[in-house]
Write a protein that holds these residues in place. Structure first.
Motif, PDB file in Angstrom:
ATOM      1  N   GLN A 382      30.124 -17.320 -18.859  1.00  0.00           N
ATOM      2  CA  GLN A 382      31.240 -17.318 -17.921  1.00  0.00           C
ATOM      3  C   GLN A 382      31.535 -18.736 -17.445  1.00  0.00           C
ATOM      4  OE1 GLN A 382      30.371 -14.584 -14.734  1.00  0.00           O
ATOM      5  NE2 GLN A 382      31.007 -12.782 -15.914  1.00  0.00           N
ATOM      6  N   ARG A 383      32.804 -19.068 -17.540  1.00  0.00           N
ATOM      7  CA  ARG A 383      33.216 -20.394 -17.060  1.00  0.00           C
ATOM      8  C   ARG A 383      33.257 -20.448 -15.541  1.00  0.00           C
ATOM      9  NH1 ARG A 383      38.053 -20.643 -17.778  1.00  0.00           N
ATOM     10  NH2 ARG A 383      38.452 -18.557 -18.598  1.00  0.00           N
ATOM     11  N   ILE A 384      33.615 -19.349 -14.931  1.00  0.00           N
ATOM     12  CA  ILE A 384      33.734 -19.287 -13.470  1.00  0.00           C
ATOM     13  C   ILE A 384      32.727 -18.253 -12.964  1.00  0.00           C
ATOM     14  CG2 ILE A 384      35.270 -18.727 -11.545  1.00  0.00           C
ATOM     15  CD1 ILE A 384      37.597 -19.537 -13.352  1.00  0.00           C
ATOM     16  N   HIS A 385      31.934 -18.661 -11.985  1.00  0.00           N
ATOM     17  CA  HIS A 385      30.908 -17.789 -11.421  1.00  0.00           C
ATOM     18  C   HIS A 385      31.312 -17.340 -10.028  1.00  0.00           C
ATOM     19  CE1 HIS A 385      28.041 -18.676 -14.659  1.00  0.00           C
ATOM     20  NE2 HIS A 385      28.425 -19.947 -14.563  1.00  0.00           N
ATOM     21  N   ARG A 416      28.505  -2.756 -16.954  1.00  0.00           N
ATOM     22  CA  ARG A 416      27.775  -3.950 -16.519  1.00  0.00           C
ATOM     23  C   ARG A 416      27.797  -5.029 -17.595  1.00  0.00           C
ATOM     24  NH1 ARG A 416      24.253  -0.034 -14.006  1.00  0.00           N
ATOM     25  NH2 ARG A 416      22.905   0.012 -15.847  1.00  0.00           N
ATOM     26  N   ARG A 417      27.686  -4.622 -18.863  1.00  0.00           N
ATOM     27  CA  ARG A 417      27.770  -5.599 -19.961  1.00  0.00           C
ATOM     28  C   ARG A 417      29.164  -6.224 -20.020  1.00  0.00           C
ATOM     29  NH1 ARG A 417      23.680  -5.087 -23.819  1.00  0.00           N
ATOM     30  NH2 ARG A 417      22.279  -3.330 -23.448  1.00  0.00           N
ATOM     31  N   LEU A 418      30.170  -5.369 -19.797  1.00  0.00           N
ATOM     32  CA  LEU A 418      31.542  -5.889 -19.833  1.00  0.00           C
ATOM     33  C   LEU A 418      31.766  -6.936 -18.745  1.00  0.00           C
ATOM     34  CD1 LEU A 418      34.703  -3.774 -20.406  1.00  0.00           C
ATOM     35  CD2 LEU A 418      34.668  -5.400 -18.529  1.00  0.00           C
ATOM     36  N   LEU A 419      31.210  -6.701 -17.562  1.00  0.00           N
ATOM     37  CA  LEU A 419      31.410  -7.627 -16.449  1.00  0.00           C
ATOM     38  C   LEU A 419      30.658  -8.938 -16.639  1.00  0.00           C
ATOM     39  CD1 LEU A 419      31.281  -5.182 -13.396  1.00  0.00           C
ATOM     40  CD2 LEU A 419      33.271  -6.031 -14.653  1.00  0.00           C
ATOM     41  N   LYS A 420      29.737  -8.978 -17.597  1.00  0.00           N
ATOM     42  CA  LYS A 420      29.045 -10.233 -17.899  1.00  0.00           C
ATOM     43  C   LYS A 420      29.866 -11.142 -18.816  1.00  0.00           C
ATOM     44  CE  LYS A 420      24.332  -8.390 -17.479  1.00  0.00           C
ATOM     45  NZ  LYS A 420      23.052  -8.156 -18.199  1.00  0.00           N
ATOM     46  N   GLN A 421      30.981 -10.625 -19.375  1.00  0.00           N
ATOM     47  CA  GLN A 421      31.812 -11.418 -20.268  1.00  0.00           C
ATOM     48  C   GLN A 421      32.645 -12.425 -19.459  1.00  0.00           C
ATOM     49  OE1 GLN A 421      31.183 -10.915 -23.497  1.00  0.00           O
ATOM     50  NE2 GLN A 421      29.765  -9.296 -22.808  1.00  0.00           N
ATOM     51  N   ASP A 422      33.301 -13.278 -20.170  1.00  0.00           N
ATOM     52  CA  ASP A 422      34.105 -14.325 -19.528  1.00  0.00           C
ATOM     53  C   ASP A 422      35.448 -13.723 -19.109  1.00  0.00           C
ATOM     54  OD1 ASP A 422      34.955 -16.721 -18.581  1.00  0.00           O
ATOM     55  OD2 ASP A 422      35.467 -17.558 -20.540  1.00  0.00           O
ATOM     56  N   ILE A 423      35.438 -12.998 -18.002  1.00  0.00           N
ATOM     57  CA  ILE A 423      36.643 -12.295 -17.561  1.00  0.00           C
ATOM     58  C   ILE A 423      37.088 -12.721 -16.168  1.00  0.00           C
ATOM     59  CG2 ILE A 423      36.178 -10.255 -18.995  1.00  0.00           C
ATOM     60  CD1 ILE A 423      34.998  -8.909 -16.523  1.00  0.00           C
ATOM     61  N   ILE A 424      36.419 -13.704 -15.546  1.00  0.00           N
ATOM     62  CA  ILE A 424      36.772 -14.166 -14.207  1.00  0.00           C
ATOM     63  C   ILE A 424      37.758 -15.347 -14.331  1.00  0.00           C
ATOM     64  CG2 ILE A 424      35.901 -14.925 -11.967  1.00  0.00           C
ATOM     65  CD1 ILE A 424      34.942 -12.171 -12.801  1.00  0.00           C
ATOM     66  N   TYR A 425      38.858 -15.257 -13.610  1.00  0.00           N
ATOM     67  CA  TYR A 425      39.882 -16.308 -13.622  1.00  0.00           C
ATOM     68  C   TYR A 425      40.120 -16.808 -12.211  1.00  0.00           C
ATOM     69  CZ  TYR A 425      40.876 -15.056 -18.455  1.00  0.00           C
ATOM     70  OH  TYR A 425      40.780 -14.837 -19.806  1.00  0.00           O
ATOM     71  N   HIS A 426      40.549 -18.103 -12.171  1.00  0.00           N
ATOM     72  CA  HIS A 426      40.732 -18.746 -10.868  1.00  0.00           C
ATOM     73  C   HIS A 426      42.100 -19.422 -10.838  1.00  0.00           C
ATOM     74  CE1 HIS A 426      39.472 -22.175  -7.914  1.00  0.00           C
ATOM     75  NE2 HIS A 426      40.071 -21.165  -7.281  1.00  0.00           N
ATOM     76  N   VAL A 427      42.866 -19.153  -9.796  1.00  0.00           N
ATOM     77  CA  VAL A 427      44.173 -19.791  -9.614  1.00  0.00           C
ATOM     78  C   VAL A 427      44.098 -20.654  -8.363  1.00  0.00           C
ATOM     79  CG1 VAL A 427      46.639 -19.447  -9.236  1.00  0.00           C
ATOM     80  CG2 VAL A 427      45.366 -17.866 -10.723  1.00  0.00           C
ATOM     81  N   LYS A 428      44.340 -21.967  -8.546  1.00  0.00           N
ATOM     82  CA  LYS A 428      44.320 -22.889  -7.410  1.00  0.00           C
ATOM     83  C   LYS A 428      45.744 -23.101  -6.916  1.00  0.00           C
ATOM     84  CE  LYS A 428      40.208 -25.397  -8.979  1.00  0.00           C
ATOM     85  NZ  LYS A 428      39.650 -26.721  -9.355  1.00  0.00           N
ATOM     86  N   VAL A 429      45.981 -22.829  -5.670  1.00  0.00           N
ATOM     87  CA  VAL A 429      47.311 -22.989  -5.061  1.00  0.00           C
ATOM     88  C   VAL A 429      47.158 -23.871  -3.827  1.00  0.00           C
ATOM     89  CG1 VAL A 429      49.226 -21.811  -3.933  1.00  0.00           C
ATOM     90  CG2 VAL A 429      48.107 -20.764  -5.915  1.00  0.00           C
TER      91      VAL A 429
END
Length: 581
Positions: A382-385, A416-429
């Motif tokens: 995961q790029r974003i934790h 739980r396995r699916l949530l360990k994938q790289d699925i978190i995204y971050h938007v900076k505003v």
């Protein structure tokens, strides 16, 4: 006078007989001789000689004294006192009363006074009525017993005498014995052993009359028995006997197995000590005094299993030469006490797998406690934790609220396995004004096809809906695009005939993955503050769905745990690789 013959009736010594049939009596002994003949009168004198002579000649060789005749032999007739038909009636009545008294002897005396008290309070309405009728008479146990036995002996004796009037002695004995045993003992006792309460209640007035008639004999003897044997108090059960009584009658009573265990546990509780039910101190899960109650620590506590109201168990250690001191040897909880009372293990949602004393795995288990420590693990891919707390909240929300992620479609291990994938995204505003013109802030564009699902975790988003451009804001844990995960509109890349029976199977998932799915939202979702959100693409979702189906199929055949994990990983990885290509 003419003597035809003689017979030895009695003698001091049993007479013997010669070869020609002449009786021989020892000299000087007394004997009674019966003479048979004609012309014998009470005045006739009899003497004996050993010289034979012709009949009619004078016998002058007398060898014995003269004996007078005591009584002459006569035959007389007599008539019975009662007519034949009345004798038969009396015999049948006596046999009936014999059966009744024999049955009452077993039926009434077999009913314990304690059992009668229980029936009066807890029996059916009929049993209560019968028990209340019998109880006053049954309370006089020895008096009732003596009355029934006297009456039974009396009618049996009358029965035998009356039968003897009709037949010879031997026949009367045989017939009376058989009749009394079969009809007066075996049959009534077999019936009254099962229906004694009914018979005793229906014949209570006859029983009271019998007690009154036999009072002069029965009452004194019963009082003597009371003095010798003591008062009859009925059956009394101690703890061990009462517990065994419940167990051995379990097949016939209406108690459930759990109820029997509860009764047995309650009866044994007094003998238990805390040392018998405690968790040994070496098996107690403990924390360092300086431990920080962060997410990881709390997760470890939850994983170890809950303990409720508790107390430490100490014993006096006087071993060695030093002064005695208190030594902590274990831990006992209120749950342990209740478990000992109900004789069963209490399994709750956070309980541990093994018994705290026997160390055996518990046989009955509804659901294993969730291991929350896995949410605290670092995801290298995961790029974003995000924080473990937020990961846990995301898992709970998806599995309980969003239909497409519920356990009947996506199993919890696969989710739980699916949530360990790289699925978190971050938007900076930086500001709300700049967010309106920043293309990077757009999560969904109205009229633009998408193939992913979005769940907002942190921050605020602005939603614009329809041609009227209706606007509203949403916060954490709102989701969009669940339609993008299901095949509601699509074109098949290759001709395939879908069988309705394959819906919900791996074949249906394969068919679904072959469709060019199009979901066109009629709304726009734009981040207006800093936003963290989950983005699940349709291909990844289908991989999780297929893995869940494989998981259920392999669980039916009970595969090894390692083999099962490998298969699930292969399926998920293969779908992810296809998506990247």
């Amino acid at each position: 006078m003419h003597i035809e013959g003689l017979r030895i009736e009695t003698a001091e010594k049993e007479p013997t007989y010669s070869e020609d049939g002449i009786p021989e009596i020892r000299a000087g002994t007394k004997a009674v001789i019966r003479l048979f003949g004609t012309g014998i009168t009470p005045d006739t004198l009899i003497t004996f000689t050993d010289i034979p002579a012709e009949r009619g000649t004078v016998c002058d060789k007398i060898k014995s004294n003269e004996f007078s005749v005591i009584q002459d032999f006569q035959i007389r007739t007599y008539e019975t006192l009662l007519p034949f038909w009345l004798t038969i009636i009396i015999i049948l009545v006596c046999l009936s009363f014999s059966a009744l008294f024999s049955g009452l002897n077993l039926g009434l005396m077999a009913i314990d006074r304690t059992e009668l008290k229980i029936l009066v309070n807890t029996g059916t309405e009929t049993e209560k009525k019968y028990a209340r009728t019998i109880q006053p008479v049954r309370n006089h146990g020895n008096y009732l017993l003596c009355s029934i036995l006297f009456s039974n002996v009396l009618v049996n004796s009358v029965f035998t005498i009356m039968l003897d009037e009709l037949t010879s002695g031997i026949v009367a004995i045989i017939c009376s014995t058989l009749a009394i045993v079969i009809f007066g003992e075996i049959s009534p006792q077999a019936f009254c052993s099962r229906h004694g309460l009914f018979v005793g209640a229906k014949t209570i007035y006859l029983t009271k009359l019998t007690m009154l008639i036999t009072f002069p004999l029965s009452y004194p003897i019963s009082k003597l028995l009371d003095v010798i044997l003591g008062e009859e108090i009925g059956n009394v059960y101690n703890r061990e006997r009462l517990k065994e009584l419940v167990k051995v009658t379990n097949e016939y009573n209406d108690l459930e197995k759990d109820e029997v265990n509860i009764i047995a546990g309650a009866l044994e509780l007094r003998k238990k000590s805390v040392a018998d039910i405690m968790t040994r101190i070496e098996d107690v899960y403990m924390l360092n005094y300086n431990a920080v109650l962060d997410f990881e620590t709390v997760s470890e506590i939850m994983k170890s299993g809950h303990k409720g109201h508790m107390a430490f168990v100490q014993r006096v250690n006087n071993e060695g030469e030093g002064d005695p001191f208190y030594e902590v040897i274990g831990l006992v909880t209120l749950e342990d006490v209740i478990e000992e009372l109900i004789q069963a293990e209490i399994i709750d949602e956070t309980d541990v797998f093994t018994d705290n004393r026997s160390k055996r795995k518990r046989q009955v288990r509804q659901k294993a406690p969730t291991d929350f420590t896995m949410f605290a693990e670092k995801k290298e891919n995961q790029r974003i934790h995000i924080s473990p707390q937020l990961t846990l909240a995301m898992f709970q929300y998806l599995s309980t609220t969003v239909d497409t992620f519920k356990p009947d479609i996506i199993s919890e291990p696969i989710l739980r396995r699916l949530l360990k994938q790289d699925i978190i995204y971050h938007v900076k505003v930086k500001s709300r004004e700049k967010a309106k013109t920043d293309p990077a802030a757009i999560i969904y564009q109205q009229g633009k096809a998408v193939d992913y699902f979005v769940l907002i975790l942190e921050g605020r988003v602005e939603v614009t809906v329809g041609k009227e451009n209706m606007m509203f804001e949403s916060g954490p844990f709102t989701y969009f695009g669940s339609q993008a995960l299901t095949a509601n509109i699509g074109i098949a890349e290759s001709p395939t005939n879908a069988n309705p029976q394959t819906v919900g199977s791996i074949q249906s998932v394969n068919l679904d993955s072959m469709l060019r799915h199009t979901f066109i939202p009629d709304y726009t979702v734009r981040a207006v503050t800093e936003v963290f959100y989950v983005k699940v693409k349709r291909s990844l979702y289908l991989a999780a769905k297929r893995a869940s189906l494989l998981e259920r199929r392999q669980k039916d055949s009970l595969p090894g745990q390692e083999q099962f994990d490998d298969e699930v990983e292969k399926v998920a990885i293969s779908y992810i690789k296809k998506t990247k290509k």
